[in-house]
Design an enzyme around this catalytic site. Sequence first.
Site, PDB file in Angstrom:
ATOM      1  N   GLU A  32       0.793  -1.221   0.000  1.00  0.00           N
ATOM      2  CA  GLU A  32       0.000   0.000   0.000  1.00  0.00           C
ATOM      3  C   GLU A  32       0.830   1.278   0.000  1.00  0.00           C
ATOM      4  O   GLU A  32       0.335   2.326  -0.416  1.00  0.00           O
ATOM      5  CB  GLU A  32      -0.946  -0.002   1.200  1.00  0.00           C
ATOM      6  CG  GLU A  32      -1.988  -1.101   1.107  1.00  0.00           C
ATOM      7  CD  GLU A  32      -2.840  -1.231   2.357  1.00  0.00           C
ATOM      8  OE1 GLU A  32      -2.709  -0.393   3.281  1.00  0.00           O
ATOM      9  OE2 GLU A  32      -3.628  -2.177   2.427  1.00  0.00           O
ATOM     10  N   GLU A  36       3.227   1.992  -4.279  1.00  0.00           N
ATOM     11  CA  GLU A  36       2.672   3.249  -4.771  1.00  0.00           C
ATOM     12  C   GLU A  36       3.769   4.291  -4.949  1.00  0.00           C
ATOM     13  O   GLU A  36       3.835   4.970  -5.976  1.00  0.00           O
ATOM     14  CB  GLU A  36       1.616   3.783  -3.802  1.00  0.00           C
ATOM     15  CG  GLU A  36       1.034   5.105  -4.248  1.00  0.00           C
ATOM     16  CD  GLU A  36       0.040   5.697  -3.280  1.00  0.00           C
ATOM     17  OE1 GLU A  36      -0.299   6.877  -3.471  1.00  0.00           O
ATOM     18  OE2 GLU A  36      -0.392   5.009  -2.339  1.00  0.00           O
ATOM     19  N   LYS A  40       5.044   6.088  -8.435  1.00  0.00           N
ATOM     20  CA  LYS A  40       5.108   7.539  -8.619  1.00  0.00           C
ATOM     21  C   LYS A  40       6.509   7.964  -9.041  1.00  0.00           C
ATOM     22  O   LYS A  40       6.668   8.806  -9.923  1.00  0.00           O
ATOM     23  CB  LYS A  40       4.707   8.251  -7.326  1.00  0.00           C
ATOM     24  CG  LYS A  40       3.246   8.172  -7.035  1.00  0.00           C
ATOM     25  CD  LYS A  40       2.884   8.889  -5.761  1.00  0.00           C
ATOM     26  CE  LYS A  40       1.394   8.703  -5.515  1.00  0.00           C
ATOM     27  NZ  LYS A  40       0.829   9.716  -4.678  1.00  0.00           N
ATOM     28  N   THR A  78       9.982   9.309  18.737  1.00  0.00           N
ATOM     29  CA  THR A  78       9.333  10.507  18.212  1.00  0.00           C
ATOM     30  C   THR A  78       9.500  10.522  16.697  1.00  0.00           C
ATOM     31  O   THR A  78      10.440   9.925  16.170  1.00  0.00           O
ATOM     32  CB  THR A  78       9.939  11.783  18.836  1.00  0.00           C
ATOM     33  OG1 THR A  78       9.358  12.931  18.221  1.00  0.00           O
ATOM     34  CG2 THR A  78      11.440  11.839  18.666  1.00  0.00           C
TER      35      THR A  78
END
Length: 144
Positions: A32, A36, A40, A78
Amino acid sequence: MTQRIFFSELKTKASSVDSLIFKEAICRTLVEEMYEYMGKLRNIEVQGPKTFLPILAMKIATAGAMILGLHHQRYFTTSAQVLLEALTFADQPEGFDVLCELVMFGQLSNPQQIIAVSESFWQALLNWSAQHGYSIECSTAIPW
């Protein structure tokens, strides 16, 4: 003190997740996200606009880091540390470090370099995925 207990319990629960769930998440991210992004990238190489390549390189590197985090069943502290922390994992596809360095140090002005580094990482990621049993299968045949 309550926050400390919460995060300690959360860490324990996260590390007790069935490994099949991680495997499924890795396979889904490969299909997914990475497929993709590489589609691109290849379209941009042929048709442009090359101005989107720096953003795409960041997305490819981040998705690669997410795959590695899932593979190692590790969380990131983070979002600002995702690439840096992913680089510490011992088992990673070849070329991941090169891609991350381009992104982390903002060396994203050369379209051909971005394409070459991303393609190299993609090929290594496919090999690495196969070695670890992360297969990508279609449930139905493509009709053409």
